[in-house]
Design a protein around this motif. Sequence first.
Motif, PDB file in Angstrom:
ATOM      1  N   PRO A  74      49.862  43.297  52.056  1.00 24.95           N
ATOM      2  CA  PRO A  74      49.144  44.549  51.786  1.00 24.95           C
ATOM      3  C   PRO A  74      47.632  44.354  51.804  1.00 24.95           C
ATOM      4  CG  PRO A  74      50.967  44.272  50.265  1.00 24.95           C
ATOM      5  CD  PRO A  74      50.832  42.972  50.991  1.00 24.95           C
ATOM      6  N   LYS A  75      46.931  45.375  52.270  1.00 27.51           N
ATOM      7  CA  LYS A  75      45.474  45.306  52.308  1.00 27.51           C
ATOM      8  C   LYS A  75      44.924  45.065  50.912  1.00 27.51           C
ATOM      9  CE  LYS A  75      41.352  47.819  53.831  1.00 27.51           C
ATOM     10  NZ  LYS A  75      40.828  49.064  54.435  1.00 27.51           N
ATOM     11  N   ILE A  76      43.982  44.147  50.820  1.00 28.62           N
ATOM     12  CA  ILE A  76      43.411  43.810  49.519  1.00 28.62           C
ATOM     13  C   ILE A  76      42.689  45.019  48.930  1.00 28.62           C
ATOM     14  CG2 ILE A  76      43.231  41.339  49.927  1.00 28.62           C
ATOM     15  CD1 ILE A  76      40.388  41.697  50.785  1.00 28.62           C
ATOM     16  N   SER A  77      42.804  45.156  47.622  1.00 27.37           N
ATOM     17  CA  SER A  77      42.274  46.309  46.924  1.00 27.37           C
ATOM     18  C   SER A  77      41.050  45.933  46.099  1.00 27.37           C
ATOM     19  CB  SER A  77      43.347  46.904  45.997  1.00 27.37           C
ATOM     20  OG  SER A  77      42.790  47.841  45.118  1.00 27.37           O
ATOM     21  N   LYS A  78      40.110  46.855  46.010  1.00 27.49           N
ATOM     22  CA  LYS A  78      38.912  46.632  45.205  1.00 27.49           C
ATOM     23  C   LYS A  78      39.239  46.506  43.725  1.00 27.49           C
ATOM     24  CE  LYS A  78      35.980  49.197  48.428  1.00 27.49           C
ATOM     25  NZ  LYS A  78      35.107  50.378  48.633  1.00 27.49           N
ATOM     26  N   ASP A  79      40.381  47.043  43.331  1.00 25.60           N
ATOM     27  CA  ASP A  79      40.763  47.029  41.915  1.00 25.60           C
ATOM     28  C   ASP A  79      41.717  45.897  41.548  1.00 25.60           C
ATOM     29  OD1 ASP A  79      39.304  49.417  41.402  1.00 25.60           O
ATOM     30  OD2 ASP A  79      40.949  50.596  42.244  1.00 25.60           O
ATOM     31  N   ASP A  80      41.928  44.973  42.481  1.00 26.98           N
ATOM     32  CA  ASP A  80      42.907  43.907  42.270  1.00 26.98           C
ATOM     33  C   ASP A  80      42.227  42.627  41.784  1.00 26.98           C
ATOM     34  OD1 ASP A  80      44.969  42.124  42.286  1.00 26.98           O
ATOM     35  OD2 ASP A  80      45.465  42.335  44.410  1.00 26.98           O
ATOM     36  N   PRO A  81      42.400  42.263  40.507  1.00 27.63           N
ATOM     37  CA  PRO A  81      41.777  41.050  39.977  1.00 27.63           C
ATOM     38  C   PRO A  81      42.543  39.772  40.317  1.00 27.63           C
ATOM     39  CG  PRO A  81      43.015  42.120  38.248  1.00 27.63           C
ATOM     40  CD  PRO A  81      43.140  43.005  39.461  1.00 27.63           C
ATOM     41  N   SER A  82      43.668  39.922  41.043  1.00 31.88           N
ATOM     42  CA  SER A  82      44.482  38.745  41.353  1.00 31.88           C
ATOM     43  C   SER A  82      44.076  38.078  42.671  1.00 31.88           C
ATOM     44  CB  SER A  82      45.965  39.127  41.433  1.00 31.88           C
ATOM     45  OG  SER A  82      46.244  39.859  42.620  1.00 31.88           O
TER      46      SER A  82
END
Length: 206
Positions: A98-106
């Motif tokens: 999945p496309k990386i998200s700006k809200d993903d701290p992982s």
Amino acid sequence: MSGCYIALQRAVVVLMVLSLSATQNIERVIEPSLGEPLAITYEELSSDLQNFTIVDIRRRHEVIEFGQIPTSHVLPLQELEKALAMNENDFLAFYGFPKISKDDPSIVLTCRSGRRVRIANQILKDHGYFKQRLYLGSYLDWVKNGGELIQPGEPYDPNNITNTEITSTDSETNDSTSINLSTGAPEQESTTVASAATIPREFIIF
């Protein structure tokens, strides 16, 4: 005389206390802000691989030749700008995650030695990503610590990019190389971009 000496001692103590307090205030001011990347260690990453989205930004043939960290996904640095411009469906089809998200701290960025992750981090920051973490030791540190490897590496290779070549530049050596995505092998002479008939034009990454 002794009275003056005692007064001098007290003044020195007061100055030391004031200096310590000022230093602590400065340290609080210059602490990394929430927008700055947080480095991750081998111990933290290796203890919980499944809960991190590890993005390996090395070139595909590097990953195949030297191996990759288990669960990691390959998104070469030279493709990052184009990848960020893709919609979610195209990104998933091209990179296999999945496309990386700006809200993903992982999100954890890794490369060979830690140099390219700093470049990738700046690109991500320019696009509004501030929660990613950097594995500054990257592949070399992982190997040094005896981390498990997938070897040879297995960068995602969707069927519709078989026989596609891209021209890439290694950010650590500035060497331009054509890469065959079906094999991950560098081409020695050709620097032209060839596309299979089934490749959508927007998927050709320069």
